[in-house]
Write a protein that holds these residues in place. Structure first.
Motif, PDB file in Angstrom:
ATOM      1  N   THR A 120      67.943 -35.829 -39.521  1.00 39.97           N
ATOM      2  CA  THR A 120      68.474 -36.357 -40.495  1.00 39.97           C
ATOM      3  C   THR A 120      67.440 -36.400 -41.630  1.00 39.97           C
ATOM      4  O   THR A 120      67.787 -36.080 -42.872  1.00 39.97           O
ATOM      5  N   ALA A 121      66.180 -36.497 -41.250  1.00 38.69           N
ATOM      6  CA  ALA A 121      65.377 -36.857 -42.499  1.00 38.69           C
ATOM      7  C   ALA A 121      64.657 -35.548 -43.050  1.00 38.69           C
ATOM      8  O   ALA A 121      64.346 -35.504 -44.132  1.00 38.69           O
ATOM      9  N   LEU A 122      64.801 -34.256 -42.309  1.00 38.89           N
ATOM     10  CA  LEU A 122      64.546 -32.817 -42.946  1.00 38.89           C
ATOM     11  C   LEU A 122      65.450 -32.467 -43.602  1.00 38.89           C
ATOM     12  O   LEU A 122      66.729 -32.566 -43.550  1.00 38.89           O
ATOM     13  N   ASP A 141      72.867 -20.452 -32.383  1.00 35.93           N
ATOM     14  CA  ASP A 141      74.074 -20.833 -33.041  1.00 35.93           C
ATOM     15  C   ASP A 141      74.052 -22.379 -32.811  1.00 35.93           C
ATOM     16  O   ASP A 141      74.701 -23.171 -33.694  1.00 35.93           O
ATOM     17  N   ALA A 142      73.530 -23.262 -31.515  1.00 31.20           N
ATOM     18  CA  ALA A 142      73.685 -24.581 -31.299  1.00 31.20           C
ATOM     19  C   ALA A 142      72.702 -25.096 -32.386  1.00 31.20           C
ATOM     20  O   ALA A 142      73.044 -26.137 -32.809  1.00 31.20           O
ATOM     21  N   PHE A 143      71.684 -24.498 -32.753  1.00 34.89           N
ATOM     22  CA  PHE A 143      70.925 -25.182 -33.737  1.00 34.89           C
ATOM     23  C   PHE A 143      71.406 -25.298 -35.060  1.00 34.89           C
ATOM     24  O   PHE A 143      71.416 -26.270 -35.948  1.00 34.89           O
ATOM     25  N   LYS A 144      72.116 -24.295 -35.323  1.00 35.78           N
ATOM     26  CA  LYS A 144      72.711 -24.017 -36.778  1.00 35.78           C
ATOM     27  C   LYS A 144      73.846 -24.986 -36.668  1.00 35.78           C
ATOM     28  O   LYS A 144      74.115 -25.718 -37.973  1.00 35.78           O
ATOM     29  N   ARG A 145      74.774 -25.184 -35.961  1.00 37.00           N
ATOM     30  CA  ARG A 145      75.684 -26.260 -35.975  1.00 37.00           C
ATOM     31  C   ARG A 145      75.276 -27.717 -35.874  1.00 37.00           C
ATOM     32  O   ARG A 145      75.723 -28.513 -36.606  1.00 37.00           O
ATOM     33  N   LYS A 146      74.114 -27.919 -35.191  1.00 34.87           N
ATOM     34  CA  LYS A 146      73.499 -29.291 -35.265  1.00 34.87           C
ATOM     35  C   LYS A 146      72.748 -29.662 -36.750  1.00 34.87           C
ATOM     36  O   LYS A 146      72.875 -30.588 -37.374  1.00 34.87           O
ATOM     37  N   GLY A 147      72.398 -28.416 -37.424  1.00 34.61           N
ATOM     38  CA  GLY A 147      71.867 -28.571 -38.939  1.00 34.61           C
ATOM     39  C   GLY A 147      73.223 -28.877 -39.617  1.00 34.61           C
ATOM     40  O   GLY A 147      72.899 -29.614 -40.341  1.00 34.61           O
ATOM     41  N   LYS A 148      74.228 -28.070 -39.467  1.00 38.15           N
ATOM     42  CA  LYS A 148      75.517 -28.660 -40.141  1.00 38.15           C
ATOM     43  C   LYS A 148      75.728 -30.213 -40.045  1.00 38.15           C
ATOM     44  O   LYS A 148      76.154 -30.766 -41.238  1.00 38.15           O
ATOM     45  N   GLN A 149      75.853 -30.538 -38.807  1.00 41.21           N
ATOM     46  CA  GLN A 149      76.117 -31.938 -38.473  1.00 41.21           C
ATOM     47  C   GLN A 149      75.117 -32.723 -39.167  1.00 41.21           C
ATOM     48  O   GLN A 149      75.540 -34.004 -39.596  1.00 41.21           O
ATOM     49  N   PHE A 150      73.994 -32.430 -39.504  1.00 38.60           N
ATOM     50  CA  PHE A 150      72.970 -33.442 -40.136  1.00 38.60           C
ATOM     51  C   PHE A 150      72.501 -33.096 -41.441  1.00 38.60           C
ATOM     52  O   PHE A 150      71.629 -33.726 -42.144  1.00 38.60           O
ATOM     53  N   HIS A 151      73.146 -31.932 -42.184  1.00 35.81           N
ATOM     54  CA  HIS A 151      73.162 -31.580 -43.353  1.00 35.81           C
ATOM     55  C   HIS A 151      71.743 -30.994 -43.552  1.00 35.81           C
ATOM     56  O   HIS A 151      71.022 -31.214 -44.495  1.00 35.81           O
TER      57      HIS A 151
END
Length: 320
Positions: A120-122, A141-151
């Motif tokens: 969230t902070a990054l 792909d999992a990391f990219k999905r998580k990135g979208k989740q936390f903007h």
């Protein structure tokens, strides 16, 4: 060195009462790493285990933020996820306001360890993808999905190659050392300032050369402490002429291209035992002396390659 064709240095300047860096500031939070890349320019395969402390990071960034600003504060190592206090450091970095963005640079192998609070902070996560890291497309792909989740933007860059950087043989070729300095994009264009344990350095290589070079040139960093003329002294340090003393054991950004591979600790150090003359890409060196905007050709953003692959599949499906 009076050739008028030589490209000028990009210097730090003053704007809105703060030093403004050419680009970024690297915050080193761990020296050690979980892989041992040949010619790692932080010498991680041979340094002792070290993690930045929360207290020193808080003190340093609070002091520095009063007089300094950068485009991106890049948190890296070694491998930053080896620091058990990484999330606290990320929060301090974000709260400091020293950069327009806060980025974590990692090889991605331990990224599952990062908590949701850290995500969230990054603002950005930059994954340096090496063949030896064995990251799968599914994991990326999992990391990219998580990135979208936390903007949080997740960028993946593949590094099939490195460039040679360090030599354990100290060069007495003054003309060559001056040319390497003039051509060095890390020192003169990208402004790769590095902050480690309360000391600011003009490039990361100058921190670690003492780990393998048989010479004592002292610490080439600027120790951050409260003083009346902190901003003036720091600006003078950052914009001081070169070469640095450590440049006699470094080829800057003009090293020969090599395949990215892992070495053992012993062979990593042995690999440095050659003169600078044998490590320099002289064609690149001459080009870099007069051209500022040279692309890092060892880095390939993975996103572009995957988009082209998907496009090719779509085109093939239309032709069937």
């Amino acid at each position: 060195m009076n050739d008028k064709r030589l490209s000028p240095r990009v210097l730090s300047s003053i704007a809105n009462n703060k030093i403004v860096a050419p680009l970024n500031l690297e915050l080193i939070v761990a020296d050690h790493c979980n892989i041992a890349c040949r010619q790692c320019n932080h010498a991680s395969p041979i340094v002792k285990k070290w993690n930045a402390s929360v207290e020193e990071t808080q003190r340093t960034l609070t002091l520095l933020a009063d007089v300094f600003r950068c485009k991106t504060l890049r948190i890296l190592g070694g491998e930053p996820l080896l620091n058990p206090n990484l999330v606290d450091i990320i929060l301090i970095a974000k709260q400091s306001g020293i950069g327009d963005a806060v980025q974590l640079t990692t090889n991605g192998m331990l990224l599952d360890r990062l908590s949701d609070e850290g995500w969230t902070a990054l603002d950005e996560i930059e994954i340096s993808f090496y063949e030896t890291s064995k990251l799968t497309e599914a994991k990326i792909d999992a990391f990219k999905r998580k990135g979208k989740q936390f903007h949080t933007r997740v960028n993946v860059s593949k590094y099939p190659n490195f460039r040679m950087t360090f030599s354990s043989q100290t060069s007495d070729n003054t003309a060559l050392v001056e040319d390497i300095w003039q051509a060095c994009k890390m020192a003169n264009v990208w402004g790769c300032y590095s902050l480690r344990d309360g000391t600011l350095y003009r490039c990361p290589q100058s921190i670690y050369i003492g780990e393998f070079a048989d010479r004592n040139f002292g610490d080439e960093g600027f120790k951050l402490a409260e003083r009346a003329q902190l901003q003036d002294d720091l600006l003078a340090f950052l914009n001081a002429p070169g070469p640095l003393k450590s440049c006699r054991n470094c080829v800057g950004s003009s090293g020969k291209k090599i395949e990215q591979t892992d070495l053992t600790r012993r062979t990593w150090k042995t690999d440095l035992d050659k003169p600078l003359e044998d490590m320099v890409d002289f064609g690149l060196l001459e080009q870099a002396k007069i051209e500022s905007n040279i692309i890092d050709d060892c880095r390939t953003p993975l996103r572009k390659k995957r988009i082209l692959s998907k496009l090719a599949k779509k085109i093939r499906s239309f032709s069937v």
